[in-house]
Design an enzyme around this catalytic site. Structure first.
Site, PDB file in Angstrom:
ATOM      1  N   ASN A 101       0.827  -1.212   0.000  1.00 26.99           N
ATOM      2  CA  ASN A 101       0.000   0.000   0.000  1.00 26.99           C
ATOM      3  C   ASN A 101       0.859   1.259   0.000  1.00 26.99           C
ATOM      4  O   ASN A 101       1.251   1.771   1.048  1.00 26.99           O
ATOM      5  CB  ASN A 101      -0.935  -0.011   1.213  1.00 26.99           C
ATOM      6  CG  ASN A 101      -2.005  -1.070   1.097  1.00 26.99           C
ATOM      7  OD1 ASN A 101      -2.904  -0.962   0.261  1.00 26.99           O
ATOM      8  ND2 ASN A 101      -1.906  -2.115   1.898  1.00 26.99           N
ATOM      9  N   ASP A 102       1.131   1.737  -1.187  1.00 30.12           N
ATOM     10  CA  ASP A 102       1.904   2.974  -1.399  1.00 30.12           C
ATOM     11  C   ASP A 102       0.941   4.063  -1.839  1.00 30.12           C
ATOM     12  O   ASP A 102       0.354   3.988  -2.913  1.00 30.12           O
ATOM     13  CB  ASP A 102       2.978   2.724  -2.463  1.00 30.12           C
ATOM     14  CG  ASP A 102       3.818   3.953  -2.765  1.00 30.12           C
ATOM     15  OD1 ASP A 102       3.543   5.032  -2.198  1.00 30.12           O
ATOM     16  OD2 ASP A 102       4.739   3.842  -3.588  1.00 30.12           O
ATOM     17  N   PHE A 103       0.750   5.075  -0.990  1.00 35.94           N
ATOM     18  CA  PHE A 103      -0.171   6.169  -1.301  1.00 35.94           C
ATOM     19  C   PHE A 103       0.500   7.294  -2.088  1.00 35.94           C
ATOM     20  O   PHE A 103      -0.116   8.323  -2.331  1.00 35.94           O
ATOM     21  CB  PHE A 103      -0.767   6.725  -0.014  1.00 35.94           C
ATOM     22  CG  PHE A 103      -1.793   5.827   0.617  1.00 35.94           C
ATOM     23  CD1 PHE A 103      -3.138   5.991   0.348  1.00 35.94           C
ATOM     24  CD2 PHE A 103      -1.405   4.797   1.467  1.00 35.94           C
ATOM     25  CE1 PHE A 103      -4.097   5.162   0.921  1.00 35.94           C
ATOM     26  CE2 PHE A 103      -2.343   3.957   2.050  1.00 35.94           C
ATOM     27  CZ  PHE A 103      -3.689   4.140   1.773  1.00 35.94           C
ATOM     28  N   GLY A 104       1.742   7.075  -2.483  1.00 39.79           N
ATOM     29  CA  GLY A 104       2.448   8.076  -3.272  1.00 39.79           C
ATOM     30  C   GLY A 104       3.749   8.523  -2.648  1.00 39.79           C
ATOM     31  O   GLY A 104       4.470   9.338  -3.216  1.00 39.79           O
TER      32      GLY A 104
END
Length: 435
Positions: free
Chosen positions: A379-382
């Protein structure tokens, strides 16, 4: 470490939709969770987001809710005959809760380095103490973004009537994709619930109704905090436990997770004061998406779980070794075939048995949750991937949460048990040798 400071709280709605009043009936798998606390999971990042990045999270959450309209809805409860109650989800776009907070004197290391999970972590989650049945007035999804000195913690509180663990992480995976700028989800959620032709919704909830004022008045009362620890198991150590369990049981069927759980269970019993003649239990959620024939869609969004239990006398569990307990666990899980899953579904539909708060009672009855198979660290939100995952205050005494570790094949076990048991486990050579 200091307490957190609230910056803002806002309601996030999905973009306007023509079918915003969609009604979703609930399955027996959904209804069982009504009386217990909402599900809480959180991600820790070693990145301090800017104000624009936090604002971007608000916008991307709104976009994501367009794919998950039920998370912006509310539960609806209606009275039936003979003191029964009926419940469904109304996708009315009342919105999800978004909280922004700051823990000004807390760093990432303050969360990761202590032996016990710091109590401040519970403050990183919204809607603490709220039960699923309160979804008639409370949001079905709440998110809290808590800035740290050198990072951020994103806490997710989701109504367990709406989604199980697999669906929760499907939502988080989707939100992180949209936040990164993806225009198409890897897995579009399917909102269609599973129903059998022989039993049709809505299903009656027997008295006492979890929606009554009397049943809800103590739901947010504070309870004494029980210590929480996280134990890490490497891929190599888990493989050793699996080999040992299969060798003792003279089989090749015991899985890595079954061997690990049995090892952990035995360690808890050995380090507690449970009498040898007392019966001990371990409860496991059995995912049934792939046990139904034909299987449910991979993108099925909702609950698809049945609770399995292994029971054995404490002395027998300790004397028989990991193979005996793991084999019993394996048999119990394997028994949940298509026929049994359907039979239990019908039984639950005709007479729902709701889970009760405080069902786990420490060492004598452990209750497991979550799964190391869920995509947590993707889970990479940016701004990069998380460095840790934690469960919230819904993990009470006797409860065990399982997460995949950062390293491939590793597992983190978060457990809530009395201090004396956890300290004894740390001094137990057999337990420590597997860490």
């Amino acid at each position: 470490m200091a307490v957190i400071r609230l910056i803002s709280a806002s309601t996030i709605q999905a973009p306007s939709q023509a079918d915003s009043a969609q009604k979703i009936h609930l399955t027996p798998w959904d209804l069982v969770a009504l009386p217990i606390k909402m599900n809480q999971k959180g991600l820790l990042f070693h990145h301090k987001p800017s104000s624009s990045q936090i604002q971007h999270l608000r916008h991307s959450l709104s976009t994501t809710l367009a794919f998950f309209p039920l998370l912006a809805g509310r539960l609806m409860a209606t009275e039936g005959e003979n003191n029964t109650t009926y419940c469904h989800i109304l996708c009315n776009n009342k919105g999800s809760l978004f909280v922004h907070a700051i823990a000004e004197n807390t760093s990432v290391d303050d969360i990761l380095q202590p032996k016990y999970v710091p109590s401040i972590v519970n403050s990183f989650f919204p809607l603490n103490g709220v039960r699923n049945c309160e979804g008639t007035s409370q949001p079905l999804l709440a998110v809290q973004v808590t800035e740290l000195v050198d990072g951020v913690f994103i806490g997710f509180t989701i109504n367990h009537v709406v989604a199980d663990g697999e669906s929760l992480w499907q939502f988080i995976n989707s939100w992180s994709e949209i936040s990164r700028g993806c225009h198409k989800l890897t897995k579009d959620p399917s909102m269609e619930r599973f129903f059998l032709d022989t039993v049709e919704p809505p299903f009656p909830i027997p008295a006492p109704s979890p929606f009554t004022k009397e049943e809800n008045q103590n739901s947010q009362n504070s309870t004494p905090e029980t210590p929480v620890r996280v134990f890490h198991y490497t891929k190599e150590k888990i493989a050793q436990l699996k080999a040992k369990a299969n060798a003792e049981a003279k089989t090749e069927n015991i899985s890595s997770l079954q061997a690990l759980l049995t090892h952990f269970w035995i360690s808890v019993i050995r380090c507690s004061s449970v009498d040898a003649q007392e019966e001990v239990f371990i409860f496991l959620p059995i995912g049934v998406r792939r046990r139904i024939v034909p299987p449910l869609p991979e993108n099925y969004f909702g609950n698809a779980l049945q609770i399995g239990v292994v029971r054995i006398k404490a002395g027998e569990l300790l004397q028989s070794g990991i193979g005996k307990g793991a084999m019993e666990m394996n048999k119990m899980v394997a028994s949940h075939c298509d026929e049994k899953v359907r039979s239990q579904y019908v039984s639950m539909a005709k007479k729902p048995v709701l889970l009760q708060p405080g069902g786990a009672v420490g060492a004598k009855a452990l209750a497991t949750g979550s799964s190391p198979r869920f995509n947590v660290y993707g889970n990479d939100f940016g701004w990069g991937k998380p460095v840790a995952v934690r469960a919230g205050s819904n993990i009470g005494e006797g409860m065990v949460a399982l997460f995949g570790g950062k390293e491939e094949g590793s597992v983190d076990v978060q457990v809530c048990l009395p201090y004396d048991i956890l300290e004894a486990m740390e001094s137990d050579s057999e337990f420590i040798s597997a860490l």
